[in-house]
Design an enzyme around this catalytic site. Structure first.
Site, PDB file in Angstrom:
ATOM      1  CG  HIS A 139      -1.921   0.975   1.397  1.00  0.00           C
ATOM      2  ND1 HIS A 139      -1.682   2.259   1.820  1.00  0.00           N
ATOM      3  CD2 HIS A 139      -3.250   0.897   1.170  1.00  0.00           C
ATOM      4  CE1 HIS A 139      -2.830   2.931   1.853  1.00  0.00           C
ATOM      5  NE2 HIS A 139      -3.801   2.131   1.463  1.00  0.00           N
ATOM      6  CG  ASP A 216       0.377  -2.476   6.158  1.00  0.00           C
ATOM      7  OD1 ASP A 216      -0.603  -2.601   6.916  1.00  0.00           O
ATOM      8  OD2 ASP A 216       0.337  -1.829   5.099  1.00  0.00           O
ATOM      9  CD  GLN A 219      -7.142  -4.409   4.081  1.00  0.00           C
ATOM     10  OE1 GLN A 219      -8.108  -5.120   4.385  1.00  0.00           O
ATOM     11  NE2 GLN A 219      -7.274  -3.123   3.781  1.00  0.00           N
ATOM     12  CE  LYS A 242      -7.433  -0.145   6.300  1.00  0.00           C
ATOM     13  NZ  LYS A 242      -8.174   0.282   5.113  1.00  0.00           N
ATOM     14  CB  CYS A 380      -3.628   3.311  -1.569  1.00  0.00           C
ATOM     15  SG  CYS A 380      -4.786   4.621  -1.226  1.00  0.00           S
TER      16      CYS A 380
HETATM   17  N1  PMP Z   1      -1.891  -0.757   4.567  1.00  0.00           N
HETATM   18  C1  PMP Z   1      -2.850  -1.482   3.994  1.00  0.00           C
HETATM   19  C2  PMP Z   1      -2.522  -2.864   3.495  1.00  0.00           C
HETATM   20  C3  PMP Z   1      -4.131  -0.968   3.876  1.00  0.00           C
HETATM   21  O1  PMP Z   1      -5.099  -1.684   3.305  1.00  0.00           O
HETATM   22  C4  PMP Z   1      -4.398   0.334   4.367  1.00  0.00           C
HETATM   23  C5  PMP Z   1      -5.776   0.959   4.230  1.00  0.00           C
HETATM   24  N2  PMP Z   1      -6.358   0.799   2.969  1.00  0.00           N
HETATM   25  C6  PMP Z   1      -3.359   1.038   4.971  1.00  0.00           C
HETATM   26  C7  PMP Z   1      -2.131   0.456   5.061  1.00  0.00           C
HETATM   27  C8  PMP Z   1      -3.570   2.406   5.536  1.00  0.00           C
HETATM   28  O2  PMP Z   1      -4.469   2.361   6.604  1.00  0.00           O
HETATM   29  P1  PMP Z   1      -5.028   3.709   7.234  1.00  0.00           P
HETATM   30  O3  PMP Z   1      -5.552   4.524   6.089  1.00  0.00           O
HETATM   31  O4  PMP Z   1      -6.114   3.246   8.144  1.00  0.00           O
HETATM   32  O5  PMP Z   1      -3.905   4.367   7.953  1.00  0.00           O
END
Ligand code: PMP
Length: 424
Positions: A139, A216, A219, A242, A380
């Site tokens: 991401h 990270d 998910q 999430k 993203c």
């Molecule tokens: N890493 C991953 C794999 C994600 O899916 C996301 C959110 N789409 C993020 C990081 C960022 O999370 P946040 O916007 O809640 O900080």
């Protein structure tokens, strides 16, 4: 998914065995509303999950009954609020099976947790020529903070490739590790593909060359039991929203010795031991990294979300989503012109796809008219989309409250979109 994830641990005693979760839809008030005159079919859970009544109520109750600033107050309410805040830290510790609650730092979410490590750990420990290893499926929030670090320190970003099915190329990953590798930052589960990375194995290899590892977990945490001690990682980041919790709150797990050796990244109240105009000294971790008044209500409601998750049973959720993913995969594969992006063997509940002749954004818009909420775009993960040679995908992502009727509604809406485009 529970069977394929590394770092998984057994449920806490009292969790029920795998069973249907149909009744759980009723726990989420928003799922009873209609959208554009249709039943809401919410399949955008990788972006954010809906909140159960227990979480909504916990946040409201905090403001009704317990609101006061924490840590600095001598009065009863402040101590009560502090207790609630710290009890949530203990719940996060238990969720991740961290060894101690001091290893949990509250942040705004995954993005801020990763940036904390980038600003505090990476900027003080990396120098020109050092290497940071990530993967193609990261991401943006696990790419851009490291690019900023590289620009400042002269460190170099390396990227481990993936295969056509969306699985990490493990041989290439191993080959990219070396004496210069100081940090490995990798997703536990890919938000765009659903690929589950063998994080414990990656940590083992990275540690063998002396690298620090950040996982990270944005998910992963809502979909499988996570055990940071079994994974062996140095840092683990996740977002509360999430995980059926509120937005604006999340956490960073960091190994205690590492956190204690790291400098603050934001200065202010609550993170100091002493302050004078000549010099100031810092509180121990985790307070050192929680400057200013935090999102107390969010922390309390995150604790309620963790309680909710555990009451349903994380292994039940994992089994349910795994079955639904298999059902959804079959349903989508039966649609002519549909190409699934991300077909790795170990996958979480994410169905990313393209359809011949229909742009993902158009598809998302048409599905929306039928009350089916999915996400369309690059998620993203622009470098990942480039890897597949596509501008983006349509993505349906599953949560504990989804069922076969949601997947059926998705498949039917896709077929109607195709008819529309073919002028039928
Ligand atoms: N890493 C991953 C794999 C994600 O899916 C996301 C959110 N789409 C993020 C990081 C960022 O999370 P946040 O916007 O809640 O900080």
């Amino acid at each position: 998914m529970s069977v394929v994830l590394q770092g998984a641990r057994a449920n806490a005693p009292g969790d029920a065995p795998a069973a249907g979760l149909a009744a759980r839809k009723a726990d989420f008030p928003i799922l009873a509303r209609s959208v554009r005159g249709r039943r809401l079919v919410y399949l955008d859970n990788a972006a954010t999950t809906q909140k159960p009544e227990a979480v909504i109520e916990a946040e409201a109750r905090y403001y009704r009954e317990s609101n006061a600033n924490i840590h600095r107050g001598v009065h009863w309410l402040s101590q009560h609020s502090t207790d609630l805040y710290e009890e949530s830290r203990e719940r996060v510790r238990a969720l991740l099976n961290a060894a101690r609650s001091e290893e949990i730092v509250f942040t705004r979410g995954t993005t801020e947790a990763i940036n904390l490590v980038a600003y505090s750990w990476a900027r003080t420990n990396l120098k020109a020529g050092d290497e940071i290893l990530i993967t193609t499926m990261e991401h943006h929030s696990n790419i851009v903070p490291w690019q900023l670090v590289c620009a400042q320190t002269g460190a170099v970003l390396r990227v481990a490739p993936i295969g056509d099915e969306g699985a990490l190329d493990l041989d290439a990953f191993d080959a990219l590790l070396g004496p210069r590798t100081r940090l490995v930052a990798v997703a536990h589960v890919s938000n765009a593909l659903g690929t589950v990375n063998p994080v414990a194995r990656l940590v083992q290899r990275a540690h063998a060359v002396g690298a620090v590892v950040l996982v990270d977990g944005a998910q992963a945490v809502a979909h499988t039991a996570v055990d940071v001690q079994a994974i062996g990682c140095d840092f683990y980041a996740f977002s509360g929203h999430k995980l059926y919790g509120p937005t604006g709150i999340g956490a960073l797990y960091g190994r205690h010795e590492l956190l204690q050796a790291m400098p603050p990244w934001q200065g202010g109240g609550d993170m100091i031991r002493t302050v004078s105009f000549e010099a100031s000294t810092w509180a121990d971790a985790p307070q050192r990294f929680e400057a200013g008044t935090p999102n107390i209500a969010g922390v309390v409601a995150l604790g309620a979300a963790i309680d909710y998750l555990r009451s349903v049973g994380i292994d039940r959720i994992a089994a349910h989503e795994h079955e639904l993913l298999a059902y959804g995969t079959r349903a989508l594969e039966a649609i002519p012109g549909l190409r699934l992006i991300g077909t790795a063997a170990g996958k979480a509940g994410i169905l990313s796809f393209t359809i011949d002749g229909i742009h993902p954004h158009d598809l998302g818009t048409i599905l929306d008219t039928e009350g089916v909420a999915i996400r369309a775009g690059h998620h993203c993960t622009m470098p990942l989309m480039k890897r597949f040679g596509i501008p983006g995908t349509a993505r349906a992502s599953l949560a504990l409250y989804n069922d076969e009727s949601d997947v059926d509604a998705l498949a039917a809406a896709i077929r109607r979109a195709q008819d529309l485009f073919e002028g039928k």
